[in-house]
Design an enzyme around this catalytic site. Sequence first.
Site, PDB file in Angstrom:
ATOM      1  N   ASP A 151       0.836  -1.206   0.000  1.00 33.97           N
ATOM      2  CA  ASP A 151       0.000   0.000   0.000  1.00 33.97           C
ATOM      3  C   ASP A 151       0.875   1.261   0.000  1.00 33.97           C
ATOM      4  O   ASP A 151       1.977   1.260   0.555  1.00 33.97           O
ATOM      5  CB  ASP A 151      -0.900  -0.025   1.250  1.00 33.97           C
ATOM      6  CG  ASP A 151      -2.077   0.923   1.102  1.00 33.97           C
ATOM      7  OD1 ASP A 151      -2.305   1.448   0.000  1.00 33.97           O
ATOM      8  OD2 ASP A 151      -2.778   1.147   2.101  1.00 33.97           O
ATOM      9  N   GLY A 152       0.351   2.303  -0.617  1.00 36.49           N
ATOM     10  CA  GLY A 152       1.027   3.603  -0.555  1.00 36.49           C
ATOM     11  C   GLY A 152       1.554   4.112  -1.878  1.00 36.49           C
ATOM     12  O   GLY A 152       2.182   5.180  -1.928  1.00 36.49           O
TER      13      GLY A 152
ATOM     14  N   GLY B 257      -0.087   5.372  -4.447  1.00 44.28           N
ATOM     15  CA  GLY B 257      -0.752   6.616  -4.834  1.00 44.28           C
ATOM     16  C   GLY B 257      -0.189   7.805  -4.059  1.00 44.28           C
ATOM     17  O   GLY B 257       0.132   8.849  -4.645  1.00 44.28           O
TER      18      GLY B 257
ATOM     19  N   TRP C 124       2.682   8.032  -2.587  1.00 44.35           N
ATOM     20  CA  TRP C 124       4.080   8.231  -2.971  1.00 44.35           C
ATOM     21  C   TRP C 124       4.143   9.155  -4.195  1.00 44.35           C
ATOM     22  O   TRP C 124       4.956  10.086  -4.247  1.00 44.35           O
ATOM     23  CB  TRP C 124       4.708   6.874  -3.290  1.00 44.35           C
ATOM     24  CG  TRP C 124       6.182   6.872  -3.555  1.00 44.35           C
ATOM     25  CD1 TRP C 124       7.190   6.683  -2.638  1.00 44.35           C
ATOM     26  CD2 TRP C 124       6.815   7.048  -4.835  1.00 44.35           C
ATOM     27  NE1 TRP C 124       8.418   6.732  -3.272  1.00 44.35           N
ATOM     28  CE2 TRP C 124       8.211   6.951  -4.612  1.00 44.35           C
ATOM     29  CE3 TRP C 124       6.361   7.276  -6.129  1.00 44.35           C
ATOM     30  CZ2 TRP C 124       9.147   7.067  -5.639  1.00 44.35           C
ATOM     31  CZ3 TRP C 124       7.294   7.405  -7.162  1.00 44.35           C
ATOM     32  CH2 TRP C 124       8.667   7.305  -6.914  1.00 44.35           C
TER      33      TRP C 124
ATOM     34  N   HIS D 126       2.539   3.517  -8.977  1.00 40.41           N
ATOM     35  CA  HIS D 126       2.410   2.076  -9.246  1.00 40.41           C
ATOM     36  C   HIS D 126       3.646   1.559  -9.984  1.00 40.41           C
ATOM     37  O   HIS D 126       4.118   0.451  -9.718  1.00 40.41           O
ATOM     38  CB  HIS D 126       1.139   1.789 -10.052  1.00 40.41           C
ATOM     39  CG  HIS D 126      -0.127   2.106  -9.294  1.00 40.41           C
ATOM     40  ND1 HIS D 126      -0.352   1.660  -8.014  1.00 40.41           N
ATOM     41  CD2 HIS D 126      -1.241   2.809  -9.643  1.00 40.41           C
ATOM     42  CE1 HIS D 126      -1.560   2.081  -7.606  1.00 40.41           C
ATOM     43  NE2 HIS D 126      -2.100   2.792  -8.569  1.00 40.41           N
TER      44      HIS D 126
ATOM     45  N   SER E 192      -7.171  -5.860  -5.659  1.00 38.56           N
ATOM     46  CA  SER E 192      -8.278  -6.503  -4.934  1.00 38.56           C
ATOM     47  C   SER E 192      -9.535  -6.519  -5.794  1.00 38.56           C
ATOM     48  O   SER E 192      -9.624  -5.780  -6.788  1.00 38.56           O
ATOM     49  CB  SER E 192      -8.558  -5.756  -3.631  1.00 38.56           C
ATOM     50  OG  SER E 192      -9.203  -4.530  -3.914  1.00 38.56           O
TER      51      SER E 192
ATOM     52  N   GLU F  99     -12.124  -5.183  -5.105  1.00 38.88           N
ATOM     53  CA  GLU F  99     -12.717  -3.833  -4.993  1.00 38.88           C
ATOM     54  C   GLU F  99     -11.969  -2.806  -5.853  1.00 38.88           C
ATOM     55  O   GLU F  99     -12.520  -1.759  -6.202  1.00 38.88           O
ATOM     56  CB  GLU F  99     -12.701  -3.370  -3.534  1.00 38.88           C
ATOM     57  CG  GLU F  99     -13.612  -4.168  -2.595  1.00 38.88           C
ATOM     58  CD  GLU F  99     -13.071  -5.549  -2.229  1.00 38.88           C
ATOM     59  OE1 GLU F  99     -11.833  -5.725  -2.203  1.00 38.88           O
ATOM     60  OE2 GLU F  99     -13.878  -6.474  -2.008  1.00 38.88           O
TER      61      GLU F  99
ATOM     62  N   ARG G  18     -11.935   1.649  -8.931  1.00 40.66           N
ATOM     63  CA  ARG G  18     -11.135   2.891  -8.999  1.00 40.66           C
ATOM     64  C   ARG G  18     -11.399   3.598 -10.327  1.00 40.66           C
ATOM     65  O   ARG G  18     -11.946   2.989 -11.255  1.00 40.66           O
ATOM     66  CB  ARG G  18      -9.639   2.533  -8.869  1.00 40.66           C
ATOM     67  CG  ARG G  18      -9.306   2.102  -7.464  1.00 40.66           C
ATOM     68  CD  ARG G  18      -7.829   2.111  -7.226  1.00 40.66           C
ATOM     69  NE  ARG G  18      -7.578   1.822  -5.815  1.00 40.66           N
ATOM     70  CZ  ARG G  18      -6.426   1.970  -5.213  1.00 40.66           C
ATOM     71  NH1 ARG G  18      -5.376   2.410  -5.883  1.00 40.66           N
ATOM     72  NH2 ARG G  18      -6.293   1.691  -3.945  1.00 40.66           N
TER      73      ARG G  18
ATOM     74  N   LEU H  87      11.342 -20.206  -5.101  1.00 42.69           N
ATOM     75  CA  LEU H  87      10.410 -19.273  -4.452  1.00 42.69           C
ATOM     76  C   LEU H  87       9.025 -19.465  -5.052  1.00 42.69           C
ATOM     77  O   LEU H  87       8.862 -19.419  -6.272  1.00 42.69           O
ATOM     78  CB  LEU H  87      10.869 -17.818  -4.681  1.00 42.69           C
ATOM     79  CG  LEU H  87       9.914 -16.740  -4.143  1.00 42.69           C
ATOM     80  CD1 LEU H  87       9.856 -16.771  -2.612  1.00 42.69           C
ATOM     81  CD2 LEU H  87      10.332 -15.347  -4.619  1.00 42.69           C
TER      82      LEU H  87
ATOM     83  N   ARG I 272       2.103  -5.059   6.008  1.00 39.29           N
ATOM     84  CA  ARG I 272       1.348  -4.049   5.257  1.00 39.29           C
ATOM     85  C   ARG I 272       2.112  -2.740   5.327  1.00 39.29           C
ATOM     86  O   ARG I 272       2.412  -2.242   6.424  1.00 39.29           O
ATOM     87  CB  ARG I 272      -0.061  -3.849   5.816  1.00 39.29           C
ATOM     88  CG  ARG I 272      -0.814  -2.807   4.991  1.00 39.29           C
ATOM     89  CD  ARG I 272      -2.247  -2.624   5.404  1.00 39.29           C
ATOM     90  NE  ARG I 272      -2.902  -1.710   4.455  1.00 39.29           N
ATOM     91  CZ  ARG I 272      -4.151  -1.805   4.030  1.00 39.29           C
ATOM     92  NH1 ARG I 272      -4.911  -2.772   4.472  1.00 39.29           N
ATOM     93  NH2 ARG I 272      -4.649  -0.935   3.181  1.00 39.29           N
TER      94      ARG I 272
END
Length: 250
Positions: A17-18, A20, A22, A34, A62, A64, A68, A128, A185
């Site tokens: 998160d963050g 936008g 930034w 992004h 997500s 949701e 956007r 991984l 997070r």
Amino acid sequence: MPTRAAPLPHHIAIIMDGNGRWAQRRHRPRIIGHRAGAQAVKRCVEFCLQRGIEALTLFAFSSENWNRPSEEVGGLMKLFLGALEREVDELHRLGARLRFIGERSRFDPAIQARMHAAEALTASNPKLQLTIAASYGGRQDIVHAARLLAEDVAAGRLLPEQIDESALSAQMALADLPAPDLFIRTGGELRISNFLLWQMAYTELWFTDTLWPDVDAQMLQQAVDDFATRERRFGLTSAQLRAPHPGNTP
Ligand code: FPP
């Protein structure tokens, strides 16, 4: 006396998160954040490979996030497609297995085709287990698993009394991986926002104000170091953990 190595998480799950904020702090469009976030994804993958962390699950989009502004959704789709075109060969070379969880059918066919190709190419890579949650929602994941069990019951393949935690777990996303032991997070919010609701029942949570594009190995190491100090009791007492016997392990 030999010192005991600090426990390392096997599986890290991250809400990135963050991006936008930034970008906004730099008076730039959100998509620039992004893009910088995609660079942070690479640093994070590198960190896990270097430290021998076996699984990394990243919440990229997500269920949701479709709501956007269309310009931002369109920009993110371009970014995902570009990353799939450019980064998969390198991930393969590094030994990462790439998979996607979430409602894949909502993506453009070109993105779906790249997802499928990336999964096929990297399917047997051991280093991984990299999972990208895209159009993913934790509640939707539980509903989907419940529906599969209901179908089995309706078809006579399963008795209702055979439905238990392990039967439901087996139908959830990430069923073949150990549950995340560390959740991170970034971006300062203190919530899990419909991420891996079922899988994170006993996950250790770690939050930071750092915005995702600023994430580096030092911050990730801080999270891993903090994880090493946690006492994971899984519902037991500290005394039980100090004097373990076979019945104590969850
Ligand atoms: C949340 O930040 C981030 C997203 C919704 C998108 C995550 C995407 C990336 C990290 C880039 C590419 C990823 C891959 C896997 C190639 P936000 O936009 O909600 O930030 P804000 O809270 O500051 O507005």
